[in-house]
Scaffold this motif. Structure first.
Motif, PDB file in Angstrom:
ATOM      1  N   ALA A  43       0.775  -1.162  -0.108  1.00 43.53           N
ATOM      2  CA  ALA A  43      -0.066  -0.165   0.121  1.00 43.53           C
ATOM      3  C   ALA A  43       0.928   1.349   0.038  1.00 43.53           C
ATOM      4  CB  ALA A  43      -0.802   0.233   1.278  1.00 43.53           C
ATOM      5  N   GLY A  44       2.033   1.192  -0.227  1.00 40.21           N
ATOM      6  CA  GLY A  44       2.974   2.387   0.191  1.00 40.21           C
ATOM      7  C   GLY A  44       2.718   3.370  -0.853  1.00 40.21           C
ATOM      8  N   TRP A  45       2.425   2.869  -2.309  1.00 45.05           N
ATOM      9  CA  TRP A  45       2.351   4.114  -3.293  1.00 45.05           C
ATOM     10  C   TRP A  45       1.158   4.995  -2.918  1.00 45.05           C
ATOM     11  CZ3 TRP A  45       3.122   0.110  -7.477  1.00 45.05           C
ATOM     12  CH2 TRP A  45       4.441  -0.507  -7.404  1.00 45.05           C
ATOM     13  N   GLY A  46      -0.029   4.088  -2.534  1.00 43.65           N
ATOM     14  CA  GLY A  46      -1.309   4.650  -2.259  1.00 43.65           C
ATOM     15  C   GLY A  46      -1.256   5.517  -1.033  1.00 43.65           C
ATOM     16  N   PRO A  52       3.071  -2.218   9.465  1.00 47.39           N
ATOM     17  CA  PRO A  52       2.985  -3.516   9.826  1.00 47.39           C
ATOM     18  C   PRO A  52       3.914  -4.643   9.409  1.00 47.39           C
ATOM     19  CG  PRO A  52       0.936  -2.763   8.837  1.00 47.39           C
ATOM     20  CD  PRO A  52       1.930  -1.739   8.361  1.00 47.39           C
ATOM     21  N   GLY A  53       4.252  -5.599  10.324  1.00 45.96           N
ATOM     22  CA  GLY A  53       5.030  -6.571   9.799  1.00 45.96           C
ATOM     23  C   GLY A  53       6.256  -6.515  10.306  1.00 45.96           C
ATOM     24  N   SER A  54       7.006  -7.746  10.420  1.00 45.42           N
ATOM     25  CA  SER A  54       8.434  -7.706  11.392  1.00 45.42           C
ATOM     26  C   SER A  54       9.498  -7.134  10.516  1.00 45.42           C
ATOM     27  CB  SER A  54       8.716  -9.263  11.529  1.00 45.42           C
ATOM     28  OG  SER A  54       8.669 -10.117  10.298  1.00 45.42           O
ATOM     29  N   ASN A  55       9.346  -7.064   9.092  1.00 42.98           N
ATOM     30  CA  ASN A  55      10.579  -6.332   8.388  1.00 42.98           C
ATOM     31  C   ASN A  55      10.427  -4.881   8.578  1.00 42.98           C
ATOM     32  OD1 ASN A  55      12.463  -5.568   6.652  1.00 42.98           O
ATOM     33  ND2 ASN A  55      11.913  -7.021   5.121  1.00 42.98           N
ATOM     34  N   GLY A 114      17.423   5.298  -3.845  1.00 38.78           N
ATOM     35  CA  GLY A 114      16.312   6.434  -4.338  1.00 38.78           C
ATOM     36  C   GLY A 114      15.153   5.660  -4.913  1.00 38.78           C
ATOM     37  N   GLY A 115      15.147   4.417  -5.335  1.00 39.40           N
ATOM     38  CA  GLY A 115      13.753   3.904  -5.569  1.00 39.40           C
ATOM     39  C   GLY A 115      12.847   3.328  -4.353  1.00 39.40           C
ATOM     40  N   VAL A 116      11.587   3.601  -4.564  1.00 39.22           N
ATOM     41  CA  VAL A 116      10.818   3.239  -3.377  1.00 39.22           C
ATOM     42  C   VAL A 116       9.798   2.150  -3.836  1.00 39.22           C
ATOM     43  CG1 VAL A 116       8.958   4.348  -1.910  1.00 39.22           C
ATOM     44  CG2 VAL A 116      10.772   5.755  -2.544  1.00 39.22           C
ATOM     45  N   GLY A 117       9.859   1.112  -3.076  1.00 46.57           N
ATOM     46  CA  GLY A 117       9.149  -0.090  -3.303  1.00 46.57           C
ATOM     47  C   GLY A 117       7.613   0.030  -2.810  1.00 46.57           C
ATOM     48  N   SER A 118       6.795  -0.786  -3.314  1.00 48.11           N
ATOM     49  CA  SER A 118       5.286  -0.619  -3.243  1.00 48.11           C
ATOM     50  C   SER A 118       4.941  -0.959  -1.460  1.00 48.11           C
ATOM     51  CB  SER A 118       4.591  -1.951  -3.940  1.00 48.11           C
ATOM     52  OG  SER A 118       5.493  -2.984  -4.438  1.00 48.11           O
ATOM     53  N   GLY A 119       5.918  -1.888  -1.017  1.00 47.52           N
ATOM     54  CA  GLY A 119       5.967  -2.113   0.363  1.00 47.52           C
ATOM     55  C   GLY A 119       5.328  -3.173   0.937  1.00 47.52           C
ATOM     56  N   THR A 120       4.884  -3.133   2.280  1.00 50.56           N
ATOM     57  CA  THR A 120       4.302  -4.425   2.827  1.00 50.56           C
ATOM     58  C   THR A 120       3.024  -4.520   2.227  1.00 50.56           C
ATOM     59  OG1 THR A 120       5.164  -3.782   5.036  1.00 50.56           O
ATOM     60  CG2 THR A 120       3.243  -5.248   5.005  1.00 50.56           C
ATOM     61  N   ALA A 121       2.804  -6.099   1.893  1.00 47.42           N
ATOM     62  CA  ALA A 121       1.620  -6.529   1.024  1.00 47.42           C
ATOM     63  C   ALA A 121       0.877  -7.337   2.029  1.00 47.42           C
ATOM     64  CB  ALA A 121       2.084  -7.177  -0.397  1.00 47.42           C
ATOM     65  N   PRO A 140      14.107 -10.294  -4.496  1.00 49.08           N
ATOM     66  CA  PRO A 140      14.055  -9.245  -5.376  1.00 49.08           C
ATOM     67  C   PRO A 140      12.882  -9.345  -6.354  1.00 49.08           C
ATOM     68  CG  PRO A 140      15.625 -10.973  -5.896  1.00 49.08           C
ATOM     69  CD  PRO A 140      15.271 -11.307  -4.683  1.00 49.08           C
ATOM     70  N   TYR A 141      12.016 -10.341  -6.587  1.00 50.39           N
ATOM     71  CA  TYR A 141      11.146 -10.638  -7.671  1.00 50.39           C
ATOM     72  C   TYR A 141       9.578 -10.608  -7.285  1.00 50.39           C
ATOM     73  CZ  TYR A 141      15.569 -13.084  -9.054  1.00 50.39           C
ATOM     74  OH  TYR A 141      17.023 -13.227  -9.333  1.00 50.39           O
ATOM     75  N   LEU A 142       9.335  -9.995  -6.208  1.00 53.79           N
ATOM     76  CA  LEU A 142       7.848 -10.034  -6.086  1.00 53.79           C
ATOM     77  C   LEU A 142       7.576  -8.607  -6.328  1.00 53.79           C
ATOM     78  CD1 LEU A 142       7.231 -12.170  -2.727  1.00 53.79           C
ATOM     79  CD2 LEU A 142       6.596 -12.472  -5.050  1.00 53.79           C
ATOM     80  N   TRP A 143       7.161  -8.234  -7.309  1.00 51.82           N
ATOM     81  CA  TRP A 143       6.546  -6.743  -7.748  1.00 51.82           C
ATOM     82  C   TRP A 143       5.448  -6.185  -6.654  1.00 51.82           C
ATOM     83  CZ3 TRP A 143       6.181 -10.990 -11.411  1.00 51.82           C
ATOM     84  CH2 TRP A 143       4.783 -11.379 -11.592  1.00 51.82           C
ATOM     85  N   GLN A 144       4.705  -6.950  -6.254  1.00 51.35           N
ATOM     86  CA  GLN A 144       3.652  -6.308  -5.468  1.00 51.35           C
ATOM     87  C   GLN A 144       4.131  -6.009  -4.139  1.00 51.35           C
ATOM     88  OE1 GLN A 144       4.253  -9.748  -5.944  1.00 51.35           O
ATOM     89  NE2 GLN A 144       2.881 -10.956  -4.494  1.00 51.35           N
ATOM     90  N   GLN A 145       5.456  -6.284  -3.650  1.00 49.87           N
ATOM     91  CA  GLN A 145       6.208  -5.836  -2.533  1.00 49.87           C
ATOM     92  C   GLN A 145       7.484  -4.908  -2.656  1.00 49.87           C
ATOM     93  OE1 GLN A 145       6.959  -9.206   0.381  1.00 49.87           O
ATOM     94  NE2 GLN A 145       5.165 -10.105  -0.071  1.00 49.87           N
TER      95      GLN A 145
END
Length: 835
Positions: A714-717, A753-756, A785-792, A805-810
């Motif tokens: 939900a990071g981008w939203g 949320p989450g342990s990471n 500087g790249g910002v990931g989508s984050g905790t899914a 590195p391969y989960l685009w939804q995270q």
């Protein structure tokens, strides 16, 4: 008799017996601490959760039967598949509703091939084989173990024997270097794909299974991960490395469906080791960067939902001479349950002394963070503009001291896309190109500007437009002056960490606008996107310049046979798509209007082109949904001061105020230019009412803002929500506080949320995403500087952010605000808190 039947593993008989004995079986499960159905319709016991069909996202490793063992999601995608190790574009079944039998505790779901919905407009086109069959997947608890049972309606056709099997995917990130046993075979899970391999009957490369047999045990050396799978029916088990065709593959446990099988075509007994009394460890979530002295400071403490013990929470200041100084100690405030955890809060807002700090709760200690009025001045937003955006630049060579991120790429412009084509990445062409160009024809002058989208190398017009919008707004609002990069559009070279006397933000706005304007001027309309024609190109990782031969394809001079992709003379030029989409045209118009203001005085010619195109799109676009026009009207009013845009806004007061959650942050900046008192009063009343809605949403989470997690992070939203909150506060300061914006920023920086507990912004803060889904993901690397989508969310209630590195939804980076919205929030926080 009952025991003998169970030993024979006749699943039909076993289910019937379990139904007859249901009350006794449930009572036994209760006393032994075995698996039980919970109110969220999955099987649960301390240390173990078994889900079925809560998610359906198999191409990204979420769906089917899934297991969370001692806090780790160790496996997923338990389902019948048509390939040993399917990837993103392979056929998937249609999923029926989940059925729960509370008496027997059995969870089931009906599936069928093919999935007719997968061919609908907007989905990846999937060519299904000539195969139609339906089946049911069941999960049945047996104390601390469970069975997976698959029943087919009809036997498989002869041609499909040996091809259809039940797959279960094991997450590789926690298996590398650990051991497995398969009957009398054993070994180590390899970090990289190793041969030997072979070509199957379909001429697809496969890798020889790591092991075959009837009983598989993984990680027997670590009780947190030990799990056994025993095949009760079917053709035995195969343990396969799923990376033979797909770099992002997982390890696959597979069992083929036997000839003639229907009932109990597949039956596995799965025995995960759930540690007795296991509870998730406490986690303290803080900003990995730190806090401004005048900022609200709330650490969130995440506990197992069954945890009753409470500890005091302590804030320590790290002394300049070494060691720790206790600054504040108290009992944390109870917040309550959210998702699967219980939350506490620790408010240390009153602490303002500059320095480095850490928080301790029980044995958990956070990473160091700072309290300082300089906290957002350096090392926080700059890497977005000085590294991430330059690395994503298309048509440029990007040098970084000793390193070349990629050479000048895609210099062959683009060819007009085919008619009536449904591209595998969602681009769709109709019966006309909507331009003077014919399908396959070279479209000139497109090899300029733009950024590669996310971890891919295509360019979406809405992404480019949104990127120049947020960069332009950041420049406009905060008067940013920053120069640490050299960009030469003529030579097509970007030099990182080499100032050139020009504002980096304006250079990036220029780079994005050049592509959109060139597309419009050459096509006579906006392009929808520019993308690779083949999957082989699309899935390329690493050096962008190798994706094409960099030369315009000429059919008249093409050699026969045609050379491979990337070789001289190959038809590898990207395709350019167009579309009829008034809503998208208005979206781009609003972004170009903003860019025209930022570029004025820097590149006046480009600024003029941006504004002219925005006005043309407004004038010619007929959109029934008035909300699509609000942003464009507002930005064009700000850029031109033309009363026709003000009049349009006033004429549509009712629609604007009715949708104030979408419009309020945009139109607030236009209020000084509109004299109509009734309009202003209506807007202010609607904004005040919207504030009540946000307040109610804020109370639903411990993070102080609206947050409804989904399959995608939900990071981008949340960043976008934060940007809107800045403008709501700036335009209506007596109604909206700045706190919601700051909470959104903190969420991205580690309060999530989450342990990471890490910053979603790569390279920012004490701990951050340093293995992310960029175009360099196969190097297990990151782009600063790249910002990931984050905790899914692993549905229904497990938040997850994997080191993988391969989960685009995270962990995917994107163009279109993903990183630049974050940069805007940091600049906004510094601006507001430094007043």
């Amino acid at each position: 008799m009952i025991k003998r039947l169970l030993r024979r593993a006749s699943c039909l008989t076993a289910v019937a017996v379990l139904a007859l004995q249901a009350p006794h079986a449930l009572a036994q499960a209760n006393t032994s601490g075995g698996l039980r159905l919970n109110e969220l319709e999955y099987l649960e016991m301390p240390g173990l959760n078994v889900m079925l069909a809560h998610d359906f996202y198999p191409e990204s490793h979420q769906g089917g039967v899934g297991i969370i063992q001692n806090g780790l999601r160790i496996g997923t995608n338990g389902d019948l598949r048509l390939e040993p190790t399917p990837g993103q574009w392979q056929p998937v079944p249609k999923v029926g509703p989940r059925v729960v039998d509370k008496a027997t505790q059995i969870i089931s779901v009906r599936m069928q091939y093919p999935d007719p919905d997968k061919n609908r407009k907007g989905f990846n086109p999937i060519i299904y084989p000539d195969l139609n069959f339906a089946y049911e997947v069941k999960v049945r608890p047996e104390g601390r173990n469970f069975r997976i049972i698959v029943d087919l309606d009809q036997p498989l056709p002869e041609a499909w024997i040996g091809k259809v099997g039940f797959n279960f995917e094991l997450f590789p990130g926690i298996l590398f270097g650990k051991s497995y046993y398969m009957d009398k075979q054993f070994g180590i899970f390899p970090r990289q794909l190793n041969g030997p391999g072979f070509y199957d009957a379909s001429k697809e490369y496969q890798t020889t299974p790591l092991a075959t047999g009837q009983k598989l045990t993984i990680v027997p050396e670590d009780p947190r991960q030990t799990l056994t799978i025993q095949n009760v029916s079917g053709e035995g088990l195969q343990l396969i490395d799923g990376r033979a065709q797909h770099n992002n593959g997982w390890f696959v446990v597979r069992s083929l469906v036997k000839k003639g099988a229907t009932k109990c075509a597949i039956e596995w007994l799965v025995s995960p080791n759930a540690i007795v009394g296991w509870k998730s460890e406490p986690v303290v979530q803080v900003s990995q960067v730190g806090y401004h002295p005048k900022q609200q400071k709330v650490a969130v403490i995440e506990l197992d939902k069954t945890e009753t013990q409470r500890h005091p929470v302590t804030l320590y200041r790290i002394k300049e001479t070494g060691g720790l100084e206790k600054v504040l100690e108290t009992q944390p405030k109870e917040w309550g349950k959210f998702l699967r955890y219980h939350y506490l809060q620790f408010d240390f807002t009153k602490v303002e002394q500059p320095g480095m700090y850490k928080v301790q709760y029980g044995t958990y200690e956070t990473s160091p963070f700072q309290i300082s009025d300089q906290v957002y001045k350096r090392h926080v937003w700059q890497s977005v503009i000085e590294t991430f955006l330059p690395v994503q630049m298309c048509h440029m060579r990007v040098n970084d001291r000793y390193k070349v991120w990629h050479d000048a790429c895609h210099l062959d412009d683009a060819r007009m896309a085919p008619l009536n084509h449904n591209h595998f990445d969602g681009y769709i062409s109709g019966p006309s190109t909507l331009t003077k160009f014919q399908p396959g024809e070279h479209v000139p002058n497109l090899a300029v500007g733009g950024w590669h989208d996310a971890g891919d190398y295509d360019m979406r017009v809405e992404s480019l437009a949104d990127e120049i919008r947020i960069l332009s707004l950041a420049f406009e609002e905060f008067k940013v002056k920053y120069d640490n990069t050299s960009i030469d559009q003529k030579l097509k070279i970007a030099e990182l960490h080499r100032p050139d006397g020009k504002n980096d933000i304006l250079q990036q706005v220029e780079h994005g606008a050049l592509s959109i304007v060139a597309g419009y001027r050459n096509l006579g309309r906006l392009y929808r996107g520019i993308i690779e024609p083949s999957l082989r190109q699309y899935t390329l990782l690493g050096e962008a310049s190798t994706q094409t031969d960099e030369e315009v394809f000429d059919p008249a001079k093409a050699p026969n046979p045609l050379p491979e992709i990337g070789q001289k003379g190959a038809p590898d030029d990207r395709w350019v798509f167009t579309e009829e989409n008034p809503g998208r045209e208005l979206q781009v118009a609003s972004c170009l209007a903003v860019a025209s203001r930022a570029l004025k005085g820097y590149n006046d010619s480009l600024s003029t082109h941006c504004l002219q195109i925005a006005q043309e799109l407004w004038d010619r676009t007929k959109e029934k949904d008035k909300m699509q026009r609000v942003n464009a009207a507002a930005e064009l009013l700000l850029s031109t001061k033309d009363k026709k845009y003000a009049n349009w806004l006033v004429d549509n007061t009712q629609d604007i105020t009715k949708n104030i959650g979408r419009t309020g942050w945009v139109i607030g900046r236009t209020l000084p230019l509109i004299k109509d008192k009734k309009y202003k009063a209506a807007v202010l009343a609607a904004v005040a009412n919207h504030k009540k809605t946000v307040e109610e949403q804020e109370k639903k989470t411990p993070y102080g803002m609206p947050y409804e997690p989904d399959i995608w992070g939900a990071g981008w939203g949340i960043q976008n929500f934060g940007v809107q909150q800045y403008f709501l506060h700036a335009s209506y300061p007596t109604i909206f506080p700045k706190t919601y914006m700051l909470h959104a920023m903190n969420f991205v920086l580690g309060v999530h949320p989450g342990s990471n507990v890490s910053s979603f912004a790569s390279g920012v803060g004490a701990k951050s995403l340093t293995t992310a889904y960029g175009n360099n993901r196969d190097e297990w690397s990151y782009i600063p500087g790249g910002v990931g989508s984050g905790t899914a969310l692993i549905r229904p209630d497990f938040p997850e952010l994997l080191h993988w590195p391969y989960l685009w939804q995270q962990t995917e980076y994107v163009i279109g605000g993903g990183s630049s919205d974050y940069m805007f929030l940091i600049l906004a926080a510094d601006h507001l808190l430094s007043k």
